[in-house]
Design a protein around this motif. Structure first.
Motif, short mmCIF file in Angstrom:
data_model
loop_
_atom_site.label_atom_id
_atom_site.label_comp_id
_atom_site.label_asym_id
_atom_site.label_seq_id
_atom_site.Cartn_x
_atom_site.Cartn_y
_atom_site.Cartn_z
N LEU A 15 0.80 -1.22 0.00
CA LEU A 15 0.00 0.00 0.00
C LEU A 15 0.84 1.28 0.00
O LEU A 15 0.65 2.15 -0.85
CB LEU A 15 -0.96 0.01 1.18
N GLU A 16 1.75 1.42 0.92
CA GLU A 16 2.54 2.65 1.01
C GLU A 16 3.35 2.88 -0.27
O GLU A 16 3.35 3.99 -0.82
CB GLU A 16 3.46 2.61 2.23
N ASP A 17 4.04 1.85 -0.74
CA ASP A 17 4.83 1.98 -1.97
C ASP A 17 3.95 2.28 -3.17
O ASP A 17 4.31 3.09 -4.02
CB ASP A 17 5.62 0.69 -2.25
N LYS A 83 11.70 0.61 -13.23
CA LYS A 83 12.56 0.70 -12.04
C LYS A 83 11.76 0.38 -10.78
O LYS A 83 12.26 -0.26 -9.87
CB LYS A 83 13.20 2.09 -11.92
N TRP A 84 10.52 0.83 -10.73
CA TRP A 84 9.67 0.54 -9.58
C TRP A 84 9.39 -0.95 -9.49
O TRP A 84 9.48 -1.55 -8.43
CB TRP A 84 8.37 1.35 -9.66
N PHE A 85 9.08 -1.57 -10.64
CA PHE A 85 8.87 -3.02 -10.66
C PHE A 85 10.10 -3.75 -10.13
O PHE A 85 9.99 -4.65 -9.30
CB PHE A 85 8.57 -3.53 -12.08
N GLN A 86 11.26 -3.35 -10.62
CA GLN A 86 12.50 -4.02 -10.21
C GLN A 86 12.79 -3.81 -8.73
O GLN A 86 13.24 -4.73 -8.04
CB GLN A 86 13.68 -3.53 -11.06
N LYS A 87 12.52 -2.61 -8.23
CA LYS A 87 12.73 -2.32 -6.80
C LYS A 87 11.92 -3.28 -5.93
O LYS A 87 12.36 -3.68 -4.86
CB LYS A 87 12.34 -0.87 -6.52
N LEU A 88 10.76 -3.65 -6.42
CA LEU A 88 9.88 -4.52 -5.65
C LEU A 88 10.06 -6.01 -5.97
O LEU A 88 9.31 -6.83 -5.47
CB LEU A 88 8.42 -4.11 -5.85
N GLY A 89 11.03 -6.32 -6.82
CA GLY A 89 11.32 -7.72 -7.11
C GLY A 89 10.87 -8.20 -8.47
O GLY A 89 10.89 -9.41 -8.73
N GLU A 96 1.98 -11.25 -6.29
CA GLU A 96 1.72 -11.67 -4.92
C GLU A 96 1.02 -10.58 -4.10
O GLU A 96 0.39 -10.87 -3.09
CB GLU A 96 3.03 -12.06 -4.23
N VAL A 97 1.16 -9.33 -4.53
CA VAL A 97 0.59 -8.22 -3.75
C VAL A 97 -0.51 -7.46 -4.48
O VAL A 97 -1.31 -6.78 -3.85
CB VAL A 97 1.70 -7.25 -3.27
N PHE A 98 -0.55 -7.56 -5.81
CA PHE A 98 -1.66 -7.02 -6.58
C PHE A 98 -2.58 -8.20 -6.85
O PHE A 98 -2.36 -9.00 -7.76
CB PHE A 98 -1.18 -6.40 -7.90
N LEU A 99 -3.61 -8.32 -6.05
CA LEU A 99 -4.46 -9.49 -6.07
C LEU A 99 -5.48 -9.46 -7.20
O LEU A 99 -5.92 -10.50 -7.69
CB LEU A 99 -5.15 -9.63 -4.71
#
Length: 118
Positions: A15-17, A83-89, A96-99
């Motif tokens: 959520l925060e990210d 870059k944001w995608f990569q930062k989060l893995g 796993e987090v966007f359901l």
């Protein structure tokens, strides 16, 4: 006039990210090309899920398509998103987090001068 309803179901851990990414990356690029944000809201966490709803206003479906084409063609924007995608893995990790993510388009049923949107 049409409205795009974009809906997300996300895990609380993102959520925060995600809100920061929306405000610092996604929103500025959309506004740059003419999208108009009506609002963006979220629910309280329920059973490990938070729902986020964004409503965007466009003159027409064609207007939306032109704006989206410009956003998707903005190399600097694409680089920031990647870059944001990569930062989060990576994209696979985000599953796993966007359901659930969904969008549709709506038309108003009342004259806009009878709403706060006019």
């Amino acid at each position: 006039m049409i409205f795009r309803r974009k809906m997300y179901k996300v895990a609380p851990s993102i959520l925060e990210d995600f809100n920061k990414h929306f405000n610092e990356t996604l929103l500025p690029t959309q506004l740059k090309y003419g999208a108009r944000l009506v609002g963006r809201w979220m629910t309280e966490e329920k059973d490990g899920v938070i729902e986020i709803l964004a409503i965007w206003q466009y003159e027409s479906q064609e207007d939306y398509q032109v704006i989206e084409g410009k956003v998707r063609g903005d190399d600097a924007h694409i680089e920031r998103v990647e870059k944001w995608f990569q930062k989060l893995g990576g994209r696979d990790k985000l599953k796993e987090v966007f359901l659930h993510i969904d969008q549709d388009f709506m038309k108003t049923t009342v004259p806009l001068d009878k709403t706060i949107i006019n």
